[in-house]
Scaffold this active site. Structure first.
Site, PDB file in Angstrom:
ATOM      1  N   PHE A 180       0.843  -1.196   0.000  1.00  0.00           N
ATOM      2  CA  PHE A 180       0.000   0.000   0.000  1.00  0.00           C
ATOM      3  C   PHE A 180       0.873   1.239   0.000  1.00  0.00           C
ATOM      4  O   PHE A 180       2.056   1.205   0.345  1.00  0.00           O
ATOM      5  CB  PHE A 180      -0.946   0.004   1.210  1.00  0.00           C
ATOM      6  N   CYS A 181       0.260   2.357  -0.394  1.00  0.00           N
ATOM      7  CA  CYS A 181       0.943   3.653  -0.406  1.00  0.00           C
ATOM      8  C   CYS A 181      -0.129   4.737  -0.318  1.00  0.00           C
ATOM      9  O   CYS A 181      -1.304   4.442  -0.111  1.00  0.00           O
ATOM     10  CB  CYS A 181       1.806   3.818  -1.656  1.00  0.00           C
ATOM     11  N   THR A 182       0.252   5.990  -0.490  1.00  0.00           N
ATOM     12  CA  THR A 182      -0.676   7.101  -0.261  1.00  0.00           C
ATOM     13  C   THR A 182      -1.883   7.066  -1.187  1.00  0.00           C
ATOM     14  O   THR A 182      -3.031   7.039  -0.744  1.00  0.00           O
ATOM     15  CB  THR A 182       0.055   8.445  -0.416  1.00  0.00           C
ATOM     16  N   ILE A 213      -4.128   4.573   0.461  1.00  0.00           N
ATOM     17  CA  ILE A 213      -4.593   4.905   1.809  1.00  0.00           C
ATOM     18  C   ILE A 213      -5.705   5.947   1.751  1.00  0.00           C
ATOM     19  O   ILE A 213      -6.674   5.892   2.511  1.00  0.00           O
ATOM     20  CB  ILE A 213      -3.426   5.438   2.651  1.00  0.00           C
TER      21      ILE A 213
END
Length: 304
Positions: free
Chosen positions: A175-177, A204
């Protein structure tokens, strides 16, 4: 809120991306938008902000002038304009991973919708991998997530080679921003021989927008690359500022530390800055406060 921020990216072949730069910059400026848009042969990536009535028109202009068939967007409110100017830049990659094989337009991991993410990462056999930088991890992350401890995304492949070389048969949830880094990360990992890799669709930000706090497995806030610093559930601005000594995000707890000095240093850099650097930062902060006072006076009512 007087402004709306729009974060977006799309991996899609753009062979004529260079020709789109000038007309796109002109169109966005005409709509009063500010922010940054990156164009590359592999796609588009950016975050912009504008008045609520203009921001969707600005996003539509980006899709139209780049020729993208679809441009997923995550909108969030902003109490102040979070960007100083509008930039449209040409890049080799819309997110830099370095000299490894990674092309989401050819091969990528499996997308997981926010509503299904909790079930995936609750499995104890799944490696939950945060693909962001270490300072972002410190602001907030998913429970039991692994922090690679990297300073930039270009260090991610080397970390994978060093730490996950025996995990190619395991399930790995990344996952990331906003989704762009983890999407490229899973592309790299698929090309490198990892078979069961997943990434959080929309990142996210989409998770915080759609999953209510009472069902959330997210702890803390999500760092964002603009003057809001961080957002929480519902994409509401969180209580973080930026340290002008080291540029790290500073929480309300950090600001209670005796090592915190506004505009000068925070607990993470107070012991690393020299007295000369601190003195320079104090003078810069003093000038900033004076400029604010002058600005407030000029904006006030004119007395007869």
């Amino acid at each position: 809120m007087p402004f709306t921020a729009a974060a977006f990216y799309r991996f899609h072949p753009l062979p004529h991306y260079r020709e789109a730069q000038a007309p796109l910059l002109a169109a966005l400026k005409a709509l009063g938008a500010r922010g940054s848009v990156l164009l590359a042969e592999e796609g588009v990536n950016g975050t912009i902000a504008a008045a609520p009535e203009q921001v969707e028109e600005a996003v539509a202009a980006i899709a139209r002038l780049t020729g993208l068939p679809d441009l997923p967007v995550k909108y969030s409110p902003a109490s102040e304009m979070p960007f100083k100017r509008m930039k449209v830049r040409l890049k080799k990659e819309i997110v830099t991973i370095g000299p490894v094989k990674a092309n989401p337009n050819e091969l990528v991991g499996e997308y997981v919708d926010p509503k299904d993410w909790n079930d995936l990462i609750a499995d104890p056999d799944v490696i939950v991998l945060d693909t962001r930088n270490d300072y972002e991890f410190r602001v907030g992350t998913f429970r039991n997530a692994v922090d690679p401890g990297i300073d930039s995304f270009s260090q991610f492949p080397a970390w994978v080679e060093s730490h996950l070389h025996n995990a190619k048969g395991k399930k790995i949830a990344t996952f990331c921003t906003g989704g762009i880094r983890c999407e490229k990360a899973t592309s790299y990992m698929r090309f490198a021989g990892f078979e069961k890799v997943y990434h959080l669709k929309g990142g996210i930000l989409k998770y915080l927008e759609e999953v209510p706090p009472e069902h959330s497995l997210w702890d803390g806030a999500c760092y964002v690359f603009d003057e809001r610093v961080a957002v929480g559930h519902g994409l509401q601005q969180a209580d973080f500022t930026t340290c002008h000594g080291c540029l790290d995000p500073v929480s309300s707890v950090d600001r209670q530390s005796p090592q915190y000095e506004e505009g000068v240093c925070c607990p993470r850099c107070a012991d690393t800055l020299t007295e000369e650097q601190k003195a320079s930062n104090r003078e810069r902060q003093r000038q900033f406060v004076l400029a604010q006072k002058r600005g407030a006076k000029h904006l006030g009512p004119v007395e007869a």
